[in-house]
Design a protein around this motif. Structure first.
Motif, PDB file in Angstrom:
ATOM      1  N   HIS A 195       6.014  20.130  35.467  1.00  0.00           N
ATOM      2  CA  HIS A 195       6.990  21.219  35.428  1.00  0.00           C
ATOM      3  C   HIS A 195       7.333  21.743  36.820  1.00  0.00           C
ATOM      4  O   HIS A 195       8.165  22.650  36.949  1.00  0.00           O
ATOM      5  CB  HIS A 195       6.452  22.372  34.571  1.00  0.00           C
ATOM      6  CG  HIS A 195       6.227  22.009  33.137  1.00  0.00           C
ATOM      7  ND1 HIS A 195       5.042  21.469  32.682  1.00  0.00           N
ATOM      8  CD2 HIS A 195       7.047  22.091  32.053  1.00  0.00           C
ATOM      9  CE1 HIS A 195       5.120  21.251  31.382  1.00  0.00           C
ATOM     10  NE2 HIS A 195       6.329  21.616  30.976  1.00  0.00           N
ATOM     11  N   PHE A 196       6.703  21.198  37.856  1.00  0.00           N
ATOM     12  CA  PHE A 196       6.947  21.658  39.229  1.00  0.00           C
ATOM     13  C   PHE A 196       7.253  20.460  40.125  1.00  0.00           C
ATOM     14  O   PHE A 196       6.433  20.036  40.948  1.00  0.00           O
ATOM     15  CB  PHE A 196       5.730  22.423  39.761  1.00  0.00           C
ATOM     16  CG  PHE A 196       5.311  23.576  38.888  1.00  0.00           C
ATOM     17  CD1 PHE A 196       5.955  24.800  38.979  1.00  0.00           C
ATOM     18  CD2 PHE A 196       4.283  23.429  37.959  1.00  0.00           C
ATOM     19  CE1 PHE A 196       5.576  25.868  38.173  1.00  0.00           C
ATOM     20  CE2 PHE A 196       3.897  24.482  37.149  1.00  0.00           C
ATOM     21  CZ  PHE A 196       4.552  25.703  37.255  1.00  0.00           C
ATOM     22  N   PRO A 197       8.440  19.876  39.955  1.00  0.00           N
ATOM     23  CA  PRO A 197       8.776  18.664  40.742  1.00  0.00           C
ATOM     24  C   PRO A 197       8.831  18.911  42.241  1.00  0.00           C
ATOM     25  O   PRO A 197       8.545  18.013  43.032  1.00  0.00           O
ATOM     26  CB  PRO A 197      10.156  18.273  40.184  1.00  0.00           C
ATOM     27  CG  PRO A 197      10.706  19.540  39.584  1.00  0.00           C
ATOM     28  CD  PRO A 197       9.528  20.289  39.059  1.00  0.00           C
ATOM     29  N   ARG A 198       9.170  20.128  42.642  1.00  0.00           N
ATOM     30  CA  ARG A 198       9.239  20.417  44.077  1.00  0.00           C
ATOM     31  C   ARG A 198       7.861  20.349  44.716  1.00  0.00           C
ATOM     32  O   ARG A 198       7.693  19.780  45.804  1.00  0.00           O
ATOM     33  CB  ARG A 198       9.860  21.794  44.278  1.00  0.00           C
ATOM     34  CG  ARG A 198      10.178  22.118  45.729  1.00  0.00           C
ATOM     35  CD  ARG A 198      10.733  23.515  45.840  1.00  0.00           C
ATOM     36  NE  ARG A 198      10.937  23.918  47.220  1.00  0.00           N
ATOM     37  CZ  ARG A 198      11.046  25.169  47.620  1.00  0.00           C
ATOM     38  NH1 ARG A 198      10.990  26.151  46.722  1.00  0.00           N
ATOM     39  NH2 ARG A 198      11.223  25.462  48.891  1.00  0.00           N
ATOM     40  N   LEU A 199       6.863  20.914  44.066  1.00  0.00           N
ATOM     41  CA  LEU A 199       5.501  20.860  44.594  1.00  0.00           C
ATOM     42  C   LEU A 199       4.967  19.435  44.579  1.00  0.00           C
ATOM     43  O   LEU A 199       4.244  19.015  45.491  1.00  0.00           O
ATOM     44  CB  LEU A 199       4.578  21.774  43.786  1.00  0.00           C
ATOM     45  CG  LEU A 199       4.894  23.277  43.792  1.00  0.00           C
ATOM     46  CD1 LEU A 199       3.878  24.025  42.942  1.00  0.00           C
ATOM     47  CD2 LEU A 199       4.890  23.822  45.213  1.00  0.00           C
ATOM     48  N   ARG A 200       5.302  18.684  43.531  1.00  0.00           N
ATOM     49  CA  ARG A 200       4.791  17.311  43.413  1.00  0.00           C
ATOM     50  C   ARG A 200       5.324  16.416  44.519  1.00  0.00           C
ATOM     51  O   ARG A 200       4.598  15.578  45.054  1.00  0.00           O
ATOM     52  CB  ARG A 200       5.177  16.721  42.051  1.00  0.00           C
ATOM     53  CG  ARG A 200       4.460  17.362  40.887  1.00  0.00           C
ATOM     54  CD  ARG A 200       4.637  16.554  39.610  1.00  0.00           C
ATOM     55  NE  ARG A 200       6.012  16.561  39.126  1.00  0.00           N
ATOM     56  CZ  ARG A 200       6.815  15.506  39.145  1.00  0.00           C
ATOM     57  NH1 ARG A 200       6.392  14.356  39.631  1.00  0.00           N
ATOM     58  NH2 ARG A 200       8.044  15.586  38.673  1.00  0.00           N
ATOM     59  N   GLN A 201       6.584  16.605  44.881  1.00  0.00           N
ATOM     60  CA  GLN A 201       7.218  15.696  45.828  1.00  0.00           C
ATOM     61  C   GLN A 201       7.016  16.093  47.284  1.00  0.00           C
ATOM     62  O   GLN A 201       6.900  15.233  48.160  1.00  0.00           O
ATOM     63  CB  GLN A 201       8.731  15.610  45.526  1.00  0.00           C
ATOM     64  CG  GLN A 201       9.059  15.078  44.145  1.00  0.00           C
ATOM     65  CD  GLN A 201       8.656  13.634  43.982  1.00  0.00           C
ATOM     66  OE1 GLN A 201       8.615  12.858  44.940  1.00  0.00           O
ATOM     67  NE2 GLN A 201       8.352  13.246  42.742  1.00  0.00           N
ATOM     68  N   GLU A 210       3.697  28.611  39.943  1.00  0.00           N
ATOM     69  CA  GLU A 210       4.967  29.316  39.757  1.00  0.00           C
ATOM     70  C   GLU A 210       5.286  30.203  40.953  1.00  0.00           C
ATOM     71  O   GLU A 210       6.445  30.301  41.381  1.00  0.00           O
ATOM     72  CB  GLU A 210       4.904  30.155  38.478  1.00  0.00           C
ATOM     73  CG  GLU A 210       4.933  29.339  37.196  1.00  0.00           C
ATOM     74  CD  GLU A 210       4.766  30.224  35.970  1.00  0.00           C
ATOM     75  OE1 GLU A 210       4.341  31.397  36.137  1.00  0.00           O
ATOM     76  OE2 GLU A 210       5.013  29.742  34.848  1.00  0.00           O
ATOM     77  N   GLY A 211       4.264  30.837  41.502  1.00  0.00           N
ATOM     78  CA  GLY A 211       4.496  31.701  42.655  1.00  0.00           C
ATOM     79  C   GLY A 211       4.964  30.936  43.877  1.00  0.00           C
ATOM     80  O   GLY A 211       5.920  31.346  44.552  1.00  0.00           O
ATOM     81  N   PHE A 212       4.318  29.812  44.171  1.00  0.00           N
ATOM     82  CA  PHE A 212       4.707  29.037  45.354  1.00  0.00           C
ATOM     83  C   PHE A 212       5.985  28.243  45.116  1.00  0.00           C
ATOM     84  O   PHE A 212       6.761  28.027  46.048  1.00  0.00           O
ATOM     85  CB  PHE A 212       3.577  28.087  45.754  1.00  0.00           C
ATOM     86  CG  PHE A 212       2.421  28.765  46.428  1.00  0.00           C
ATOM     87  CD1 PHE A 212       2.571  29.372  47.663  1.00  0.00           C
ATOM     88  CD2 PHE A 212       1.179  28.824  45.823  1.00  0.00           C
ATOM     89  CE1 PHE A 212       1.517  30.007  48.294  1.00  0.00           C
ATOM     90  CE2 PHE A 212       0.103  29.449  46.432  1.00  0.00           C
ATOM     91  CZ  PHE A 212       0.278  30.052  47.672  1.00  0.00           C
ATOM     92  N   ASP A 213       6.221  27.800  43.889  1.00  0.00           N
ATOM     93  CA  ASP A 213       7.425  27.022  43.611  1.00  0.00           C
ATOM     94  C   ASP A 213       8.679  27.876  43.744  1.00  0.00           C
ATOM     95  O   ASP A 213       9.754  27.368  44.088  1.00  0.00           O
ATOM     96  CB  ASP A 213       7.333  26.429  42.209  1.00  0.00           C
ATOM     97  CG  ASP A 213       8.479  25.475  41.910  1.00  0.00           C
ATOM     98  OD1 ASP A 213       8.564  24.435  42.590  1.00  0.00           O
ATOM     99  OD2 ASP A 213       9.293  25.775  41.006  1.00  0.00           O
ATOM    100  N   GLY A 214       8.566  29.172  43.498  1.00  0.00           N
ATOM    101  CA  GLY A 214       9.719  30.048  43.615  1.00  0.00           C
ATOM    102  C   GLY A 214       9.961  30.588  45.004  1.00  0.00           C
ATOM    103  O   GLY A 214      10.957  31.276  45.234  1.00  0.00           O
ATOM    104  N   SER A 215       9.072  30.288  45.952  1.00  0.00           N
ATOM    105  CA  SER A 215       9.237  30.789  47.325  1.00  0.00           C
ATOM    106  C   SER A 215      10.097  29.835  48.139  1.00  0.00           C
ATOM    107  O   SER A 215      10.309  28.673  47.773  1.00  0.00           O
ATOM    108  CB  SER A 215       7.877  30.971  47.983  1.00  0.00           C
ATOM    109  OG  SER A 215       7.201  29.740  48.054  1.00  0.00           O
ATOM    110  N   ASP A 216      10.582  30.339  49.280  1.00  0.00           N
ATOM    111  CA  ASP A 216      11.426  29.511  50.147  1.00  0.00           C
ATOM    112  C   ASP A 216      10.638  28.378  50.781  1.00  0.00           C
ATOM    113  O   ASP A 216      11.127  27.250  50.894  1.00  0.00           O
ATOM    114  CB  ASP A 216      12.058  30.386  51.240  1.00  0.00           C
ATOM    115  CG  ASP A 216      13.010  31.418  50.662  1.00  0.00           C
ATOM    116  OD1 ASP A 216      13.553  31.160  49.565  1.00  0.00           O
ATOM    117  OD2 ASP A 216      13.190  32.482  51.286  1.00  0.00           O
ATOM    118  N   ALA A 217       9.424  28.677  51.248  1.00  0.00           N
ATOM    119  CA  ALA A 217       8.579  27.667  51.894  1.00  0.00           C
ATOM    120  C   ALA A 217       7.408  27.358  50.976  1.00  0.00           C
ATOM    121  O   ALA A 217       6.642  28.257  50.608  1.00  0.00           O
ATOM    122  CB  ALA A 217       8.074  28.162  53.248  1.00  0.00           C
ATOM    123  N   ILE A 218       7.270  26.112  50.595  1.00  0.00           N
ATOM    124  CA  ILE A 218       6.160  25.723  49.732  1.00  0.00           C
ATOM    125  C   ILE A 218       4.988  25.280  50.589  1.00  0.00           C
ATOM    126  O   ILE A 218       5.157  24.925  51.768  1.00  0.00           O
ATOM    127  CB  ILE A 218       6.579  24.585  48.772  1.00  0.00           C
ATOM    128  CG1 ILE A 218       6.907  23.323  49.575  1.00  0.00           C
ATOM    129  CG2 ILE A 218       7.747  25.005  47.914  1.00  0.00           C
ATOM    130  CD1 ILE A 218       7.129  22.120  48.698  1.00  0.00           C
TER     131      ILE A 218
END
Length: 643
Positions: free
Chosen positions: A391-397, A341-349
């Motif tokens: 629940h974290f599609p941005r991190l997955r992709q 959750e912390g990294f998914d909400g940041s600008d740079a993953i």
């Protein structure tokens, strides 16, 4: 007459190709005759992948016993015929051995998985190229991929065990022979000549009783309570009870440099004991003609410069490293959710997540089924992780995911290197993570120009238990003046030594003692042994600046010094840390990498640096939620915890 535009373009392409070929051959210590250059350029022009074909040609030439460094057209024609024959016997997308050609590396070795988008290359330990040192020609030869015997087997023969120790010794021997402290001056200028320490082979100690000698050998215990030094010429019993030591963990099977003399009873009494000094990456690369020891493809100096510039502007790139991810514990999943959750909400993953085992709180490496743990519950842990990641599609992709097995994860044996997790054990996680890699342990990762090594092993406690001598106490008090060296007990022992000539200790002995004193404070003998005073005062000041709490781990500093100077991840007897004999080269640290991430449960979060190599322990995530983040742009490591 004016040259037509299309002809000018062809000439320009041929000229640039000629320059590349000439540079690559120079890096291998070879030069081409004019007709040979024409033949090489012609072969590359008709090749589908010129870079891959050039790498194959250089590998083929390196495998030949050339009698001269000048390559003529006849040799080039033979190599071209061999390469053309290999291309003709390939069928479809598979080579003659049935391996998928689509997994081949762009560097021509077929050892790594490269992603052009993020510049990350992941190298499997079992596909790491193997290089052996030729003592006659003083060059390295690659032996990987030239037959079943050379490519290695987990069921190796007895000769492989002998070669394991021999290659470890030769690797450090060729490195120390280039060090200024042990390099004999080319010209003898009398009193002004540079002082050096001359290494004596163990067979040269015969009849040298009472003379101070410097020797290099493998420390072993061939008899109960008796230690010996062994090299390629012989062995001798050694007494290290009164020896002053440099920084490091001196265990059996480690290679040491000793100063002392042979007593009348034939035992070599060591007065000072140290490791073969380390070497900068650039020096190792230049000495080995930029061989690809790492397995991610050769990098030319021009490529390194370009990649370093690219790293400097990629300030948002980061690698998150988590060790001991017990997926069968609810607290682990809740902590992972907090991190995601912390990294998914940041600008740079994060560019990459590295999750290291054990992935179960109960060891399953030997089929253990205690407390209801089995392969099915192990698989369910990865299914729960897959459900969380949905629940974290941005991190997955967008992020790369690397899973490194631990000593308690399912595997064939407890030997290193350990193969990656089988797909039958990771549930539906590969379907959720499109950019996942189930890597080996250790795992090698190249990020642009940086070489990183990730290993999950409880090394610190194991090496401390195996120490022949207690480690030197590193001085951490800031009140100690920087110029005060630690006391060398060997110098006190010499006061009562019978010196028939009444002369002072010779300069070489004093220089070796000064190096031991310097490294006893955690420094490097490389800077202490330079008579030209290359080290600036700012280096001494940096050593005594305020350290963070993670850097105040004396035992971890000793471990870092040992691994870099031994150029190996596990310099222990193979009875204590089993290794596959044919794959011992996958555990080498030569040239020294930029960073080593060691997942070790026996130590807290720790940070150390020896020479140019940074060492970090992310801590045990299962205990307190600790993890580490590596920033390649600044090569900095930050520690954190999810509580």
């Amino acid at each position: 007459a004016r040259v037509p535009p299309h002809v000018s373009l062809v000439l320009a392409m041929a000229f640039s190709l000629t320059s590349v070929v000439n540079e690559e051959f120079k890096m291998m210590g070879l030069s081409l005759r004019g007709d040979a250059m024409t033949a090489v350029v012609g072969f590359l022009e008709r090749a589908v992948d010129a870079n891959s074909s050039l790498s194959k040609m250089l590998d083929a030439l390196d495998a030949r016993a050339l009698t001269t460094s000048i390559v003529d057209k006849a040799i080039v024609d033979e190599v071209v015929r061999e390469l053309d024959k290999q291309d003709r016997i390939t069928v479809g997308g598979f080579d003659a051995d049935g391996n998928d050609r689509n997994n081949a590396s762009q560097g021509g070795h077929g050892h790594a998985q490269m992603d052009d988008d993020d510049g990350i290359t992941i190298v499997d330990a079992f596909k790491t190229p193997k290089f052996t040192y030729d003592t006659q020609r003083r060059v390295f030869h690659e032996t990987t991929g030239k037959g079943k015997t050379a490519s290695g087997s987990i069921n190796a023969n007895a000769n492989s065990k002998i070669e394991l120790y021999r290659e470890r010794f030769l690797l450090l021997q060729q490195r120390i022979q280039r060090h200024r402290m042990f390099l004999k001056p080319a010209f003898n200028c009398g009193a002004s000549s540079r002082v050096h320490c001359e290494l004596t082979p163990l067979t040269g100690l015969l009849g040298a009783s009472g003379e101070t000698k410097f020797v290099m050998g493998c420390l072993s215990q061939l008899e109960d309570d008796r230690f010996f030094l062994e090299d390629l010429t012989g062995q001798i019993q050694i007494d290290v009870s009164h020896a002053a030591t440099s920084s490091g963990l001196f265990t059996e099977n480690c290679i040491v440099v000793a100063e002392g003399e042979v007593r009348k009873d034939g035992v070599f009494e060591a007065r000072a004991l140290g490791f073969p000094p380390g070497e900068a990456r650039e020096e190792s690369a230049n000495a080995s003609a930029h061989c690809d020891f790492f397995g991610a493809g050769r990098l030319r100096p021009a490529d390194v410069k370009r990649l370093v510039e690219s790293e400097a502007v990629s300030t948002s790139d980061m690698f998150v490293v988590v060790s001991d991810v017990w997926l069968d514990k609810p607290t682990t999943l809740s902590r992972l959710k907090m991190i995601f959750e912390g990294f998914d909400g940041s600008d740079a993953i994060p560019t990459m997540f590295v999750l290291m085992g054990d992935f179960c709180s109960t060891p399953l490496n030997t089929g253990n089924t205690q407390q209801g743990a089995n392969f099915e519950t192990y698989k369910q842990g990865f299914d729960r992780l897959a459900s969380l990641l949905e629940h974290f599609p941005r991190l997955r992709q967008e992020s790369r995911w690397v899973f490194v097995p631990g000593p308690g994860d399912p595997g064939i044996t407890a030997a290193l290197p350990r193969p990656g997790l089988r797909k039958s054990l990771v549930g539906r996680l590969p379907a959720v993570l499109p950019r996942v890699t189930f890597a080996s342990n250790p795992c090698r990762v190249r990020y642009k120009s940086q070489d990183l090594v990730f290993i999950r092993e409880d090394l610190q406690s194991r090496m401390r238990r195996a120490c022949v001598l207690p480690p030197t106490l590193l001085e951490l008090e800031k009140k100690l003046p920087p110029t005060t060296p630690p006391t060398n007990p060997a110098k006190k022992a010499r006061v009562g030594h019978d010196d028939t000539d009444g002369d002072a200790i010779d300069d070489a002995t004093r220089m070796f003692d000064d190096a031991v004193d310097a490294t006893g404070g955690g420094g490097s003998p490389t800077t202490a042994n330079n008579s030209d005073s290359d080290a600036s005062p700012s280096k001494d000041e940096n050593e005594h600046k305020e350290e963070s709490e993670w850097e105040q781990r004396p035992l971890f500093k000793h471990l870092a010094a040992t691994l870099v100077q031994q150029a190996h991840l596990t310099p222990l007897p193979i009875q204590q840390t089993p290794v596959y004999w044919d794959y011992d080269h996958a555990l080498r640290l030569y040239p020294a990498p930029h960073c080593v991430i060691l997942g070790d449960r026996t130590e807290q979060q720790a940070l150390a640096k020896f020479e140019d190599t940074a060492f970090a322990n992310p801590g045990c995530f299962a205990d307190d939620g600790s993890f580490a983040v590596y920033f390649p742009a600044t090569r900095a490591v930050e520690f954190s915890a999810a509580s």
